[in-house]
Enzyme design. Structure first.
Site, mmCIF file in Angstrom:
data_model
loop_
_atom_site.group_PDB
_atom_site.id
_atom_site.type_symbol
_atom_site.label_atom_id
_atom_site.label_comp_id
_atom_site.label_asym_id
_atom_site.label_seq_id
_atom_site.Cartn_x
_atom_site.Cartn_y
_atom_site.Cartn_z
ATOM 1 N N ASP A 28 0.851 -1.200 0.000
ATOM 2 C CA ASP A 28 0.000 0.000 0.000
ATOM 3 C C ASP A 28 0.880 1.241 0.000
ATOM 4 O OD1 ASP A 28 -3.221 0.500 1.087
ATOM 5 O OD2 ASP A 28 -1.820 2.196 1.032
ATOM 6 N N LEU A 30 -0.006 4.107 1.098
ATOM 7 C CA LEU A 30 -0.416 4.971 2.214
ATOM 8 C C LEU A 30 -0.658 6.400 1.738
ATOM 9 C CD1 LEU A 30 1.682 3.684 5.259
ATOM 10 C CD2 LEU A 30 -0.648 3.085 4.617
ATOM 11 N N ASP A 54 4.080 1.495 -4.241
ATOM 12 C CA ASP A 54 3.100 1.864 -5.263
ATOM 13 C C ASP A 54 2.873 0.669 -6.203
ATOM 14 O OD1 ASP A 54 1.903 3.055 -7.596
ATOM 15 O OD2 ASP A 54 2.715 4.988 -6.949
ATOM 16 N N ILE A 55 1.614 0.407 -6.562
ATOM 17 C CA ILE A 55 1.358 -0.689 -7.509
ATOM 18 C C ILE A 55 2.001 -0.407 -8.873
ATOM 19 C CG2 ILE A 55 -0.768 -1.596 -6.476
ATOM 20 C CD1 ILE A 55 -2.308 -0.030 -8.715
ATOM 21 N N GLU A 79 -7.491 5.191 -6.243
ATOM 22 C CA GLU A 79 -8.100 6.437 -5.764
ATOM 23 C C GLU A 79 -9.588 6.182 -5.873
ATOM 24 O OE1 GLU A 79 -6.824 9.118 -4.435
ATOM 25 O OE2 GLU A 79 -4.750 8.471 -4.660
ATOM 26 N N SER A 80 -10.339 6.473 -4.791
ATOM 27 C CA SER A 80 -11.700 5.926 -4.733
ATOM 28 C C SER A 80 -12.826 6.931 -4.512
ATOM 29 C CB SER A 80 -11.760 4.873 -3.614
ATOM 30 O OG SER A 80 -11.643 5.505 -2.354
ATOM 31 N N THR A 129 -16.110 -1.453 -9.235
ATOM 32 C CA THR A 129 -17.295 -0.771 -8.718
ATOM 33 C C THR A 129 -18.464 -0.866 -9.703
ATOM 34 O OG1 THR A 129 -18.133 1.460 -8.291
ATOM 35 C CG2 THR A 129 -16.214 1.326 -9.676
ATOM 36 N N ASP A 130 -19.679 -0.702 -9.184
ATOM 37 C CA ASP A 130 -20.859 -0.646 -10.059
ATOM 38 C C ASP A 130 -20.932 0.680 -10.825
ATOM 39 O OD1 ASP A 130 -21.518 1.040 -7.932
ATOM 40 O OD2 ASP A 130 -23.480 0.132 -7.541
ATOM 41 N N GLU A 131 -20.100 1.670 -10.409
ATOM 42 C CA GLU A 131 -20.202 2.996 -11.029
ATOM 43 C C GLU A 131 -19.753 2.982 -12.494
ATOM 44 O OE1 GLU A 131 -19.067 6.276 -8.524
ATOM 45 O OE2 GLU A 131 -19.388 5.104 -6.712
ATOM 46 N N TYR A 155 -13.563 9.281 -11.729
ATOM 47 C CA TYR A 155 -13.330 8.059 -10.933
ATOM 48 C C TYR A 155 -13.839 6.831 -11.679
ATOM 49 C CZ TYR A 155 -14.451 4.352 -7.582
ATOM 50 O OH TYR A 155 -14.589 3.126 -6.965
ATOM 51 N N SER A 158 -11.941 5.959 -14.795
ATOM 52 C CA SER A 158 -10.625 5.341 -14.559
ATOM 53 C C SER A 158 -10.793 3.888 -14.107
ATOM 54 C CB SER A 158 -9.815 6.152 -13.540
ATOM 55 O OG SER A 158 -10.405 6.087 -12.252
ATOM 56 N N LYS A 159 -11.830 3.593 -13.341
ATOM 57 C CA LYS A 159 -12.080 2.198 -12.933
ATOM 58 C C LYS A 159 -12.501 1.371 -14.154
ATOM 59 C CE LYS A 159 -11.980 0.529 -9.375
ATOM 60 N NZ LYS A 159 -10.883 -0.114 -8.592
HETATM 61 P P1 NAD Z 1 -9.832 3.528 -0.041
HETATM 62 O O1 NAD Z 1 -9.643 4.832 -0.728
HETATM 63 O O2 NAD Z 1 -10.330 3.504 1.369
HETATM 64 O O3 NAD Z 1 -8.448 2.706 -0.039
HETATM 65 C C1 NAD Z 1 -7.601 2.671 -1.139
HETATM 66 C C2 NAD Z 1 -6.230 2.176 -0.653
HETATM 67 O O4 NAD Z 1 -5.357 2.090 -1.798
HETATM 68 C C3 NAD Z 1 -5.552 3.116 0.341
HETATM 69 O O5 NAD Z 1 -5.014 2.387 1.412
HETATM 70 C C4 NAD Z 1 -4.443 3.777 -0.475
HETATM 71 O O6 NAD Z 1 -3.322 4.154 0.316
HETATM 72 C C5 NAD Z 1 -4.112 2.678 -1.462
HETATM 73 N N1 NAD Z 1 -3.488 3.181 -2.704
HETATM 74 C C6 NAD Z 1 -3.903 4.234 -3.462
HETATM 75 N N2 NAD Z 1 -3.089 4.379 -4.514
HETATM 76 C C7 NAD Z 1 -2.163 3.391 -4.435
HETATM 77 C C8 NAD Z 1 -1.067 3.008 -5.244
HETATM 78 N N3 NAD Z 1 -0.754 3.693 -6.360
HETATM 79 N N4 NAD Z 1 -0.338 1.937 -4.882
HETATM 80 C C9 NAD Z 1 -0.632 1.241 -3.745
HETATM 81 N N5 NAD Z 1 -1.655 1.573 -2.931
HETATM 82 C C10 NAD Z 1 -2.413 2.633 -3.272
HETATM 83 O O7 NAD Z 1 -10.767 2.692 -0.991
HETATM 84 P P2 NAD Z 1 -11.847 1.553 -0.647
HETATM 85 O O8 NAD Z 1 -13.153 2.196 -0.400
HETATM 86 O O9 NAD Z 1 -11.271 0.635 0.343
HETATM 87 O O10 NAD Z 1 -11.928 0.834 -2.064
HETATM 88 C C11 NAD Z 1 -11.087 -0.266 -2.388
HETATM 89 C C12 NAD Z 1 -11.391 -0.721 -3.803
HETATM 90 O O11 NAD Z 1 -12.760 -1.088 -3.897
HETATM 91 C C13 NAD Z 1 -11.174 0.384 -4.849
HETATM 92 O O12 NAD Z 1 -10.611 -0.215 -5.990
HETATM 93 C C14 NAD Z 1 -12.582 0.888 -5.153
HETATM 94 O O13 NAD Z 1 -12.671 1.353 -6.474
HETATM 95 C C15 NAD Z 1 -13.390 -0.362 -4.945
HETATM 96 N N6 NAD Z 1 -14.814 -0.171 -4.523
HETATM 97 C C16 NAD Z 1 -15.098 0.642 -3.454
HETATM 98 C C17 NAD Z 1 -16.430 0.787 -3.057
HETATM 99 C C18 NAD Z 1 -16.814 1.643 -1.855
HETATM 100 O O14 NAD Z 1 -18.013 1.846 -1.621
HETATM 101 N N7 NAD Z 1 -15.876 2.123 -1.051
HETATM 102 C C19 NAD Z 1 -17.447 0.122 -3.753
HETATM 103 C C20 NAD Z 1 -17.092 -0.688 -4.830
HETATM 104 C C21 NAD Z 1 -15.762 -0.831 -5.198
HETATM 105 P P1 TYD Z 2 -20.232 8.729 -1.584
HETATM 106 O O1 TYD Z 2 -20.191 8.149 -0.209
HETATM 107 O O2 TYD Z 2 -19.260 9.799 -1.939
HETATM 108 O O3 TYD Z 2 -20.167 7.502 -2.611
HETATM 109 P P2 TYD Z 2 -20.399 7.498 -4.238
HETATM 110 O O4 TYD Z 2 -20.264 8.861 -4.757
HETATM 111 O O5 TYD Z 2 -19.272 6.606 -4.675
HETATM 112 O O6 TYD Z 2 -21.755 6.882 -4.454
HETATM 113 O O7 TYD Z 2 -21.697 9.320 -1.813
HETATM 114 C C1 TYD Z 2 -22.854 8.515 -1.676
HETATM 115 C C2 TYD Z 2 -24.029 9.363 -2.082
HETATM 116 O O8 TYD Z 2 -24.194 10.416 -1.119
HETATM 117 C C3 TYD Z 2 -23.832 10.046 -3.424
HETATM 118 O O9 TYD Z 2 -25.091 10.090 -4.106
HETATM 119 C C4 TYD Z 2 -23.387 11.462 -3.052
HETATM 120 C C5 TYD Z 2 -24.086 11.696 -1.745
HETATM 121 N N1 TYD Z 2 -23.379 12.568 -0.769
HETATM 122 C C6 TYD Z 2 -24.080 13.600 -0.133
HETATM 123 O O10 TYD Z 2 -25.272 13.834 -0.383
HETATM 124 N N2 TYD Z 2 -23.396 14.384 0.765
HETATM 125 C C7 TYD Z 2 -22.075 14.172 1.062
HETATM 126 O O11 TYD Z 2 -21.492 14.924 1.873
HETATM 127 C C8 TYD Z 2 -21.385 13.081 0.410
HETATM 128 C C9 TYD Z 2 -19.929 12.815 0.702
HETATM 129 C C10 TYD Z 2 -22.080 12.303 -0.496
#
Ligand code: NAD
Ligand code: TYD
Length: 354
Positions: A28, A30, A54-55, A79-80, A129-131, A155, A158-159
């Site tokens: 990671d 970080l 870094d990956i 980046e998420s 992600t579903d996005e 975002y 890029s995914k």
């Molecule tokens: P997060 O942002 O909490 O964590 C991402 C991690 O990746 C961090 O620890 C960061 O330090 C690390 N990272 C970033 N760039 C890096 C690099 N270049 N090399 C190595 N490490 C790196 O994200 P998350 O919410 O835990 O999401 C994890 C994965 O799941 C992501 O790929 C995201 O697209 C996917 N995902 C997230 C959600 C959600 O609701 N959070 C839903 C569906 C899919």
């Molecule tokens: P988020 O948690 O950022 O996830 P994503 O954009 O990946 O779905 O947001 C979830 C939903 O909540 C999204 O429709 C945007 C909305 N949102 C707010 O209304 N207020 C906020 O402060 C944030 C961060 C998100």
């Protein structure tokens, strides 16, 4: 595991190593989203090794693969956050697209050198992600694995690009890949820039709860522990080259999510500065290009692999609210930035990532 110090990655490292006892190497970078405190439940285990990196660093990734000889690579690193991608898309392209490409190149080189039985068993699982499917209208059927990609934010674009690269590495080189496309997660260790932790922490501090637009955007919510179980299921039993959609069948409008958090807090945290917590709800300017609705059809993973979520939205949300109340030290570390001091302490200021 890449990205294992982030929200889902850290939950998964714990889930996997508890279920299997397998050794795990977490790579990671970080970034602001990575936090070693998220890995505190596994850091003391001799089966777990953390590596800062870094990956996209081919030399490092190649050396780690040769040294540790993994039977699988699970890619969480990304980046998420959509809002950050709107303000600064560059890092998203760098990590999610270029980084994933470099990772795939190194993994492919390693996989091609494995003896035949290990090569057959090896898996590269890409967490997505579903996005990538874009936005649904209210009456549209939920996203299935054959829904056309139509990403709308930097975002999700890029995914989507990374998903296509993973697909291409399977079709072109035969790399045994698996891709999972999951809906919105919530649960312990989520960085408080995302809706649910942000609302919990603002509500208990008496700060406004910002709801974008009319609050009627819909997300399909899944408890992070259920997502981790699904990934484990796909890793163990998924068919190489396939993609699996993962969702909770829990579609909720954002305003309903925020109101439910408020009601739980009214009940279990009545000492907040402002009660009822709903008084803090504030409608703010909408996010540009804000997708209206996401929903997942999880029939494939349910039928093929027998996975089903254990938590309902209500039980998962209650657990999550309680976790944030019980983990104030973690919250303080994250909100004050204290958690970032670890990198400087162990690696020096020159290694501070963005
Ligand atoms: P997060 O942002 O909490 O964590 C991402 C991690 O990746 C961090 O620890 C960061 O330090 C690390 N990272 C970033 N760039 C890096 C690099 N270049 N090399 C190595 N490490 C790196 O994200 P998350 O919410 O835990 O999401 C994890 C994965 O799941 C992501 O790929 C995201 O697209 C996917 N995902 C997230 C959600 C959600 O609701 N959070 C839903 C569906 C899919
Ligand atoms: P988020 O948690 O950022 O996830 P994503 O954009 O990946 O779905 O947001 C979830 C939903 O909540 C999204 O429709 C945007 C909305 N949102 C707010 O209304 N207020 C906020 O402060 C944030 C961060 C998100």
């Amino acid at each position: 595991m890449t990205g294992g110090a982030g929200f889902i990655g850290a939950n998964f490292v714990f889930n996997w190593s508890t279920a299997t006892g397998d050794p795990v190497v977490t790579l990671d970078k970080l970034t602001y989203a990575g936090n070693l405190d998220n890995l505190r439940m596994v850091q003391e285990r001799k089966e777990h090794l953390f590596v800062l990196g870094d990956i996209g660093d081919c030399a490092l990734v190649g050396a780690l693969l040769r040294q540790h000889h993994p039977k699988a690579v699970v890619n969480f690193a990304a980046e998420s956050h959509v809002d950050r991608s709107i303000h600064g898309p560059e890092d998203f392209i760098q990590t999610n697209v270029v980084g994933t490409f470099h990772l795939l190149q190194e993994v492919r080189g390693y996989w091609e050198m494995l003896p035949a039985p290990e090569r057959t068993r090896f898996r590269f699982l890409h967490v997505s992600t579903d996005e990538v499917y874009g936005s649904l209208n209210p009456d549209d059927p939920p996203f299935s694995e054959s829904t056309t990609y139509a990403p709308n934010s930097p975002y999700s674009a890029s995914k989507a690009a990374s998903d296509h690269l993973v697909r291409a590495y399977h079709h072109t080189y035969g790399l045994p890949t698996l891709t999972t496309n999951c809906s919105n997660n919530y649960g312990p260790f989520q960085f408080p820039e995302k809706l649910i932790p942000l609302v919990i922490l603002n509500a208990i501090s008496g700060n406004p709860l910002p709801v974008y637009g009319d609050g009627m955007n819909v997300r399909d919510w899944l408890y992070v522990g259920d997502h981790c179980d699904a990934i484990r299921c796909v890793l163990e039993h998924g068919r190489p080259g396939e993609t699996y959609n993962i969702g909770g069948r829990s579609e909720r409008a954002n305003i309903d999510v925020v109101r439910t958090v408020c009601r739980i807090l009214d009940e279990i945290h009545p000492g907040s500065p402002t009660v009822p917590h709903e008084k803090l709800i504030t409608f703010v300017k909408d996010r540009p290009g804000h997708d209206r609705r996401y929903a997942i059809d999880a029939a494939k993973i349910e039928k093929e692999l027998g996975w089903r979520p254990k938590e309902s939205f209500e039980t998962g949300l209650r657990k999550t609210v309680q976790w944030y109340l019980d983990n104030q030290a973690w919250v303080r570390g994250v909100t004050t930035g204290e958690y970032r001091k670890w990198v400087e302490l162990h690696y020096g200021a020159q290694h501070q990532p963005s």
